[in-house]
Design a protein around this motif. Structure first.
Motif, PDB file in Angstrom:
ATOM      1  N   ALA A  75       1.086  -1.217  -0.092  1.00 13.50           N
ATOM      2  CA  ALA A  75       0.073   0.078  -0.030  1.00 13.50           C
ATOM      3  C   ALA A  75       0.972   1.355   0.174  1.00 13.50           C
ATOM      4  O   ALA A  75       1.944   0.914   0.062  1.00 13.50           O
ATOM      5  CB  ALA A  75      -0.849   0.023   1.281  1.00 13.50           C
ATOM      6  N   SER A  76       0.228   2.187  -0.886  1.00 14.00           N
ATOM      7  CA  SER A  76       1.163   3.359  -0.847  1.00 14.00           C
ATOM      8  C   SER A  76       0.216   5.047  -0.486  1.00 14.00           C
ATOM      9  O   SER A  76      -0.801   4.701  -1.344  1.00 14.00           O
ATOM     10  CB  SER A  76       1.387   3.462  -2.254  1.00 14.00           C
ATOM     11  N   THR A  77       0.904   5.653  -0.068  1.00 13.19           N
ATOM     12  CA  THR A  77       0.137   6.753  -0.337  1.00 13.19           C
ATOM     13  C   THR A  77       1.282   8.061  -0.199  1.00 13.19           C
ATOM     14  O   THR A  77       2.407   8.261  -0.489  1.00 13.19           O
ATOM     15  CB  THR A  77      -0.481   7.433   0.690  1.00 13.19           C
ATOM     16  N   GLY A  78       0.453   9.269  -1.025  1.00 11.70           N
ATOM     17  CA  GLY A  78       1.118  10.174  -1.276  1.00 11.70           C
ATOM     18  C   GLY A  78       0.486  11.600  -0.666  1.00 11.70           C
ATOM     19  O   GLY A  78      -0.774  11.670  -0.673  1.00 11.70           O
ATOM     20  N   ASN A  79       1.441  12.808  -2.042  1.00 15.23           N
ATOM     21  CA  ASN A  79       0.409  14.203  -2.372  1.00 15.23           C
ATOM     22  C   ASN A  79      -0.540  14.303  -2.819  1.00 15.23           C
ATOM     23  O   ASN A  79      -0.750  13.141  -3.417  1.00 15.23           O
ATOM     24  CB  ASN A  79       1.985  14.416  -2.489  1.00 15.23           C
TER      25      ASN A  79
END
Length: 846
Positions: free
Chosen positions: A242-246
């Motif tokens: 899982a990834s999250t970002g701006n």
């Protein structure tokens, strides 16, 4: 007679003993993550009897003894020994990265270059480096610290990134995935949004600059990008990530592998979903990517592998550049995008992209005997989708905004006007330019050892491609219909959503290529000579321009088939001066058939350039390499002359909401030359430095006359001349430099810092400013030099019983303001690069 029987008995006994003494050794070589290592060396200890692992890290070897050990080595990994016996002859050997040696390249396939052996300039990036450095960037950007590479996000939409290699764009850089070429058959382009999920399944990516080592009949001018996907894992297991970002960036997915089962079948499935609001205004996106691989070991000599993958997606785009002043005065600053608006309170993309390109292949690997093998891939690719835009008799309406000129387009205003028109139809609509295709191919490569140190590699490359090009109505914006008069078979048609408009034609491309390469190698010397021939056919089928109710119209609707031929010849040699130094040189010449649009350069079936000139390329390169215990470096000098280039260039239309024109540029000459330097320094097991500098001198080498200009419906509207000789080639920084640092705090915890510098980035020529000029212009506008800093922190730990990795990535750490793309004008039009962005990802292996 008795003596004869005794002798016969002894002979039979000796033969039996020899046979019984032989042991067939099989096995698999993997890295620390259980990924196979193709090209690893496997040698029976104390003998010269050896082999190398295949595409999936497997090997088969006959030993004269029924017990002993094999020695396994692979560049960049520690050498390992494994004992074998008559009862233990199926081995699994895991190699660890050698932190005390230099990271050299991974030998992945016949198209991958081997360090200090293949005489080409090459850089390779492994899967772990991709995970560490990519973050939420576009896939090509992981290569931006490579000599000769310029990668940018272009307009900033999801997957809209582009890459240039030694000043050549993707049309002239061969891109291959698992040895299969993916450049568009009509124009050579590569759309990275089609491959947005590749980063999840890439085992290694290699950039070969210049002639390259690819043996298929794909002559690359700038170089070759080889992407090798992961195959079915050796062990059962998988991972979730899982990834999250701006700006709302979200990505999650999984990989699941059965491992090699008792029936000798292995399967791997990978899936991920990506979404976000986009850094640029109005570039929201949703995408999926899937990867499936099944492999079957039929027997010791035959293996089948089935792979399919793709990445369906839809994203908003920023297609139109703006002046620097426009960005400065905009509420959104560098994020300003003129190509979106609101309708019924919902974000609506005026320019967008939607596409799904799948690639499916069936590979057969056949070890014919100890010296010969045959690898064959049959593949098919289907593509469907296109890009959005505007159409209508009053496209000035798209200039009406919800407030000032820096605000979104007021699409509700257009809806009101179209509704008021009633039976008159819509004045302005949204449309999509579609480019669907069907592509079938077979690539077969035979390899045999002719003599000690002398190998022959030969093969065939067959392809059949049909591209379907048309425009369709996607949104009437409140109107009842849209009137279109471009189809002579349905004049003044009242069109609804989904109906074809503007133009409608098919392009059929046939390709048959043969290639052969001789390779000679000793301990200190390697050389090759390679040749290929190709036959290309083009045919155009028109659906709108000719009256299909008449025999004459039917005859014109399908064009004649135009056949063009090309060929290539190249050679090179590498000489090891000693244990740490080597020099290499290569030289090549090839002629490539002109592109589809250069043949049908009038966008119809009557104006056909039957004698279109082949593009002619002559290239040579000289290189030096140094490999010490802690320090390694490469220096390369290159010179590429390109004659009779053909390409298409968009021409800016300054009217609000109007579509750009298109110019077919034929007979363009260019000269690309330069010097490249890169190094790696391993101070210790914990601290590693890398760096590079690339100095290019790329210029246009002739003026152009009688350049045809076409409008959005592919109708010719003008002819111009362009005095461009001596101007710098645009769209890529000609001078670049990079410095990178990797520091390992602990075994599974590392920190990276990457500095990149770019200068001599010249704006793309605005054809309108240069058309029919009587005074030779100076160079186009040069963007200011700039530098960026990226950083990442990667930490591995145990989460219960599971290996877990967390990666934090920050790009453009100091929020540098810079121009990444530009069009030359009195007030230059530009795309600014992204400011500071970040991502946080986690992967759990099970």
């Amino acid at each position: 007679m008795k003596n004869f029987k005794n002798l016969l008995f002894v002979a039979v006994l000796l033969v039996s003993t020899a046979v019984l003494g032989q042991t067939k050794i099989t096995g698999t070589v993997v890295d620390e993550t259980n990924q196979p290592l193709p090209g690893a060396s496997v040698l029976v200890k104390g003998t010269t009897n050896g082999t190398s692992t295949d595409f999936n890290g497997k090997f088969t070897l006959q030993s004269e003894s029924n017990s002993g050990a094999v020695v396994v080595s692979f560049i960049g990994y520690t050498t390992s020994e494994a004992a074998f016996s008559a009862s233990k002859n199926n081995l699994k050997i895991q190699l660890a990265e050698d932190s005390g040696s230099l990271d050299e390249i991974i030998i992945m396939s016949s198209s991958f270059a081997i360090d200090r052996k293949t005489p080409v300039a090459v850089s390779t990036i492994r899967a772990a480096d991709i995970e560490r450095k990519l973050g939420s960037q576009e896939f090509p950007e992981v290569l931006k610290s490579t000599p000769g590479v310029y990668a940018t996000k272009s307009g900033g939409g999801f997957g809209d990134g582009r890459i240039n290699l030694r000043g050549f764009n993707s049309e002239n850089v061969a891109v291959m995935i698992n040895g299969v070429p993916v450049n568009d058959m009509e124009n050579g382009r590569v759309y990275w949004s089609n491959w947005a999920g590749l980063s999840d399944v890439t085992a290694a990516m290699q950039v070969q600059r210049g002639l390259g080592a690819s043996k298929v009949a794909v002559p690359s001018i700038g170089g070759t990008i080889n992407i090798l996907s992961k195959t079915s894992d050796i062990e059962k297991g998988g991972n979730v990530m899982a990834s999250t970002g701006n700006d709302g960036y979200q990505k999650y997915g999984f990989t699941l592998s059965t491992g090699l089962m008792d029936n000798d079948i292995a399967a791997t499935v990978s899936f991920a979903k990506t979404s976000g609001e986009g850094y640029i205004d109005g570039t929201q996106f949703n995408g999926y990517n899937y990867f499936v691989n099944f492999s079957k070991n039929i027997n010791d000599n035959h293996k089948l592998s089935f792979t399919t993958f793709g990445a369906p997606q839809r994203h908003g785009q920023r297609q139109n550049m703006s002046t620097i002043g426009t960005y400065r005065n905009s509420e959104s600053g560098n994020r300003f995008n003129p190509d979106w608006g609101y309708k019924d309170g919902q974000v609506t993309h005026i320019e967008d992209n939607f596409y799904h390109k799948s690639q499916t292949s069936l590979n057969h690997y056949w070890n014919i005997n100890n010296v010969s093998s045959l690898s064959t891939a049959a593949y098919v690719s289907y593509g469907t989708g296109g890009g959005g835009g505007t159409a209508g008799t009053n496209r000035d309406l798209f200039g009406v905004r919800l407030g000032g000129s820096d605000q979104p387009v007021d699409l509700d205003n257009i809806v009101s006007i179209n509704r008021a028109n009633g039976a008159l139809g819509s004045e302005a609509i949204l449309r999509a330019s579609r480019n669907d295709h069907e592509w079938f191919g077979v690539l077969s490569t035979f390899k045999t050892e002719l003599a000690d140190g002398l190998d022959l590699i030969a093969g065939v490359d067959w392809r059949s491609y049909t591209g379907k090009h048309f425009r369709e109505v996607t949104d009437l914006l409140g109107g009842q219909y849209y009137l279109d008069n471009n189809n002579v078979n349905n004049p003044n048609a009242a069109l609804g959503v989904g109906d074809k408009m503007g133009y409608n034609n098919d392009g059929k491309v046939g390709w048959l290529g043969f290639f052969a390469q001789l390779e000679y190698g000793t301990d200190n010397f390697n050389a090759f000579v390679s040749t290929s021939v190709q036959s290309t056919s083009y045919q155009r089928i028109e659906h709108f321009l000719y009256d299909l109710s008449t025999e004459a119209g039917k005859d014109l609707a399908t064009s004649e088939k135009i056949n063009l031929n090309g060929y290539s010849i190249k050679g090179g040699a590498n000489f090891k001066l000693d244990d740490v130094q080597n020099v290499f040189a290569n030289i090549g010449y090839f002629e490539r058939p002109a592109t589809f649009n250069a043949v049908f350069n009038g966008y119809n079936n009557t104006k056909v350039n039957r004698d279109a000139e082949n593009e002619k390329v002559f290239s040579m390169e000289l290189g030096y390499g140094l490999r010490g215990e802690k320090f390694a470096a490469n220096v390369n000098l290159y010179r590429t002359q390109w004659k009779d280039r053909t390409f298409t260039r968009n021409i800016r239309n300054t009217e609000p909401g109007a579509e750009d024109y298109t110019a077919n540029l034929l007979g363009v000459d260019a000269l690309h030359q330069g010097i490249e330097f890169d190094f790696t320094y391993k101070y210790s097991d914990k601290f590693n430095l890398t760096g590079m500098a690339s100095l290019g001198d790329w210029k246009w080498d002739n003026d152009l006359k009688d350049v045809p200009i076409f409008d959005e419906n592919q109708s010719q509207v003008a002819t111009i001349s362009l005095p461009i000789k001596g101007l710098k080639v645009s769209n890529a920084a000609q001078t670049t430099a990079a410095l990178g640092m990797l520091y390992k705090f602990w075994d599974k915890t590392s920190f990276t810092l990457d500095y990149n510098y770019f200068t001599d980035l010249f704006a793309r020529i605005d054809v309108l400013n240069y058309a029919n000029a009587t005074v030779r212009p100076d160079d186009s506008w040069k963007a200011p030099s700039y530098n960026t800093m990226d950083a990442s922190l990667r930490h591995g730990f145990k989460l219960g019983e599971f290996d877990t990795t967390v990666t934090v990535r920050v790009n453009n750490l100091f929020d540098t303001d810079y121009v990444a793309d530009a069009i030359d004008a009195s007030d230059p039009l530009v795309f600014f690069g992204f400011g500071r962005t970040f991502s946080l990802s986690a992967k759990i292996k099970f």
